[in-house]
Design an enzyme around this catalytic site. Structure first.
Site, short mmCIF file in Angstrom:
data_model
loop_
_atom_site.label_atom_id
_atom_site.label_comp_id
_atom_site.label_asym_id
_atom_site.label_seq_id
_atom_site.Cartn_x
_atom_site.Cartn_y
_atom_site.Cartn_z
N CYS A 104 1.00 -1.28 -0.23
CA CYS A 104 -0.01 -0.08 0.06
C CYS A 104 0.86 1.29 -0.05
O CYS A 104 0.36 2.39 -0.18
CB CYS A 104 -1.00 0.03 1.14
N HIS A 119 -9.80 2.39 -1.12
CA HIS A 119 -8.50 2.12 -1.01
C HIS A 119 -8.01 1.10 -2.10
O HIS A 119 -7.57 -0.04 -1.84
CB HIS A 119 -8.08 1.59 0.28
N CYS A 139 0.48 3.06 6.05
CA CYS A 139 0.94 1.93 6.42
C CYS A 139 0.81 0.92 5.38
O CYS A 139 0.17 1.04 4.53
CB CYS A 139 0.14 1.31 7.70
#
Lengths: 312, 427
Positions: free
Chosen positions: B91, B382, B413
């Site tokens: 990510c 996301h 994160c």
């Protein structure tokens, strides 16, 4: 292991097939039982070329990153046929089918490369009384030339009869602390807490999903074709509700989970406490204790311990 | 830090983020990345121009997409002589891509670049089972027909079952949500606090859409003109009705409402030297100041999977001589509402500061009104590698609106126990 040079040596040309040995052990023979004598000879094979293809498959099944250096458990796999050969021999005092692998210790003296040719040997030692039967050790050794690179001690328990003359007071037996809490379950050890009071958390840090065919997969790469690992039907025939995972797979999988934290040379000790039924999801946790690593394979919720071990 | 010259954020472009199986259900990563890139090219008049490089990535990637970004460039309006490469840090991919190109620009190796990422949870790769894959490879490597037949003969029925990507950490077998549920419990993050943060994210992002904030940051695609997962009417009360999906039993707090949904989308940022932007009369939103990446040992259970930003930020602040309170805006990626809250809690915690960070005092609290002001991942969705580009472009614009010198902190994160953080400053 005893390294006196005057012991008898039974030299083998090739690694024995474990299936053949198991069949051989089933031939009825009069065995000495707990009061019998362990064979004093050492079974040996020299200048063995390690099978790189089989090692690749072994690494995949156990979860190791494939490296040129081999884990200690692989060297156990290589010496295991020698152990079985000795235990299946007609002069071995206890019946192979009744022996349960309850603990294992190994020392990798230095990193061993898959390309190194090995001299492997195995011998039996220390037939002794245990709270719920008779225990003995199968000692293994791997050398490169004259250099000892790996040593192992596999402890087996034959439930039932103890050597005659052994003290009735179980508490005074040397192995008393390791006696099963549950007489029906030779894997279960009493005194767990004192021996493994660790910093390992209650809740597993990792979950492993083990497929029903894992026993067959591991049998394929290790050669250990003990029927309790192969099919539910054959496992039932030996008193297990389902197929059970090989203890040495569980051990190997634990070392694989610690890869990167293992030193080049190390000592690994495990106790096999409860069989892992297949398929199942089990938990894994570990903690650093000083210089050592303590680890545990448990039930999913962490309440039951299947395997407890340390790497030093 | 002495540096040759500034790397600046000129602007960004993304497509509205879709829900998994939603508007982009049959759309590939390359389609989405091309849409975002062509939109960016149109917005900044780059058609037919050669840009220094394009760096982007995807977390879930088909093997055919081995050169995803270069292939995207070749299919875009950019000059085909524009170099490109793929980059991946879970990510953190999008932000890491921006860091990478900004560093090259600061060093003078390139003058301009486009960076970001794309991900599709809908069009995820499905692999053949391991047994079948190895048999096919053996057949492919075979030199004789007999060897080939032997390879095919080794295929067993069980080998034919496909392997879908698992949303779990390979070394722990736990999903990201299960990991974070443990961290949230450890830090005592309440259900209410998580639902409040989630509701605020939706409300803030809905307001930003209404105010036209995204008008020059988003290009509509496939009839989608707004983020598909956005729920302007949600409320703390509505969110409170949802059942926990991560963690078990008593004390489970993480629901589908306060966790980010699986999404599809792409986002890119245009980064350049000040001179390059000036020559083209392009606006400059913010300067890329510095960045830091940290990683934690979550495998042993020593630290939570998503806690690495809590370590990266103090390192970055120390290097820049800044305090946590020296920022006008904070963008903390909402992987889960509880990720944001545990990160903030760690920065306020004395024990964490002393034992984990080796600091005399905790970083302290932040002014929560400066956090995720225009919403974040809970509202937008996301698409893993796209999140960094979305945040960098939005933050650069917000800082520019606030005026020169305003400073923003980004914290993202990532799987594998990593955290990517960066500082931007309006010029």
């Amino acid at each position: 292991m005893a390294s006196e040079e005057d012991v008898d040596v039974e030299l083998l040309d090739t690694l024995p097939g474990i299936g053949v040995e198991i069949a051989r052990a089933l031939v009825p023979t009069r065995r000495g039982g707990p009061d019998g004598q362990l064979p004093t000879r050492r079974v040996m094979i020299t200048d063995l070329e390690q099978d790189a293809e089989r090692f690749t498959a072994y690494s995949r099944v156990c979860g190791f990153t494939l490296r040129d250096s081999v884990p200690a458990t692989w060297l156990h796999v290589l010496t295991f046929p020698l152990q079985v050969h000795l235990m299946a021999a007609p002069d071995f005092p206890l019946a192979l089918a009744g022996l349960v692998h309850v603990s294992n210790e190994m020392r990798l003296h230095r990193p061993v490369d898959i390309g190194e040719r090995l001299t492997l040997s195995s011998s039996a030692a220390d037939l002794r009384a245990h709270r719920s039967g008779t225990q003995l050790d199968l000692l293994g050794e791997a050398r490169v030339g004259d250099e000892v690179v790996w040593t192992g001690r596999s402890t087996y328990l034959a439930r039932g009869k103890r050597p005659s003359g052994s003290p009735e007071d179980a508490g005074s037996l040397s192995a008393g602390a390791e006696a099963p809490a549950d007489p029906q379950n030779p894997y279960e050890k009493a005194g767990e807490a004192s021996k493994t009071a660790t910093k390992i958390g209650e809740v597993p840090t990792a979950l492993w999903r083990l497929p029903g065919g894992l026993g067959r997969e591991y049998a394929g790469v290790s050669g250990d074709v003990n029927p309790i690992h192969l099919t539910p039907l054959t496992a039932k025939a030996f008193g297990f509700p389902r197929t059970i995972a090989h203890g040495m797979w569980t051990h190997a999988r634990a070392l694989a989970a610690l890869e990167g934290r293992l030193p080049g040379a190390y000592e690994a000790s495990v106790e096999f406490r409860k069989p892992v039924l297949l398929p199942s999801t089990v938990g894994f946790s570990f903690a650093r204790e000083g210089e050592d690593l303590a680890f545990r394979v448990t039930s999913r919720d962490g309440s039951k311990v299947h395997l407890a071990g340390t790497v030093a | 830090m002495a540096q040759a010259r500034n790397a600046v954020i000129v602007g960004g472009n993304r497509i509205p983020f879709g829900k998994a199986g939603g508007a982009y259900a049959s759309v590939s990563n390359q389609d989405m990345l091309t849409a975002a890139l062509d939109g960016l090219v149109a917005r900044f008049g780059l058609a037919g121009q050669r840009v220094g490089e394009v760096a982007a990535g995807a977390v879930l990637k088909h093997s055919r997409d081995f050169n995803l970004t270069r292939e995207t460039v070749l299919g875009s309006a950019l000059d085909p002589t524009t170099p490109a490469y793929d980059l991946q840090q879970a990510c953190g991919t999008g932000l890491e891509a921006v860091i990478q190109v900004a560093n090259k620009i600061q060093l003078g190796q390139i003058d301009s670049a486009i960076a970001g990422g794309v991900d599709s949870a809908s069009d995820a790769p499905i692999a053949v089972g391991e047994g079948l894959r190895r048999a096919l490879l053996r057949a492919n490597h075979a030199k004789t027909t007999a060897q080939r037949i032997q390879a095919f003969a080794s295929i067993r029925p069980g080998d034919l079952a496909p392997e879908t990507p698992r949303n779990s950490e390979p070394r722990t077998g736990l999903s990201m949500g299960e990991h974070q549920a443990r961290t949230a419990k450890e830090w005592g993050i309440s259900r209410e606090a998580q639902d409040e943060l989630a509701a605020a994210s939706h409300h803030n992002m809905a307001r930003a859409w209404d105010e036209g904030f995204f008008d020059d940051l988003v290009t509509p695609f496939r009839k989608l003109s707004k983020d598909q997962g956005l729920r302007p009417e949600t409320s703390v009360e509505k969110l409170a009705k949802l059942s926990p999906v991560f963690g078990k039993g008593e004390g489970a707090t993480m629901t589908a409402g306060n966790s980010t949904p699986l999404s599809d989308g792409a986002a890119l940022v245009l980064v350049s030297s000040e001179e390059w932007a000036a020559e083209r009369n392009l606006p400059v939103l913010a300067r890329f100041v510095d960045a830091e990446v940290a990683a934690v040992d979550y495998v042993s259970g020593d630290e939570g999977l998503l806690m690495a930003p809590a370590y990266a930020v103090p390192r970055l602040l120390a290097r820049q001589g800044l305090s946590l309170q020296d920022f006008d805006l904070y963008e903390i990626h909402e992987a889960f509402a509880s990720t944001v809250l545990t990160t903030l809690a760690a920065w306020e915690d004395e024990e964490f500061a002393a034992e984990r960070l080796g600091l005399d005092a905790p970083l302290g609290a932040i002014d929560r009104s400066r956090l995720n002001v225009n919403g974040s991942s809970l509202a937008a969705g996301h698409p893993f590698a796209a999140t960094g580009g979305r945040i960098v472009a939005s933050l650069a614009k917000m800082l520019s609106d606030k005026g020169p010198g305003s400073r923003g902190l980004i914290s993202i994160c990532a799987a594998g126990g990593q955290g990517v953080v960066a500082i931007l400053e309006a010029v």
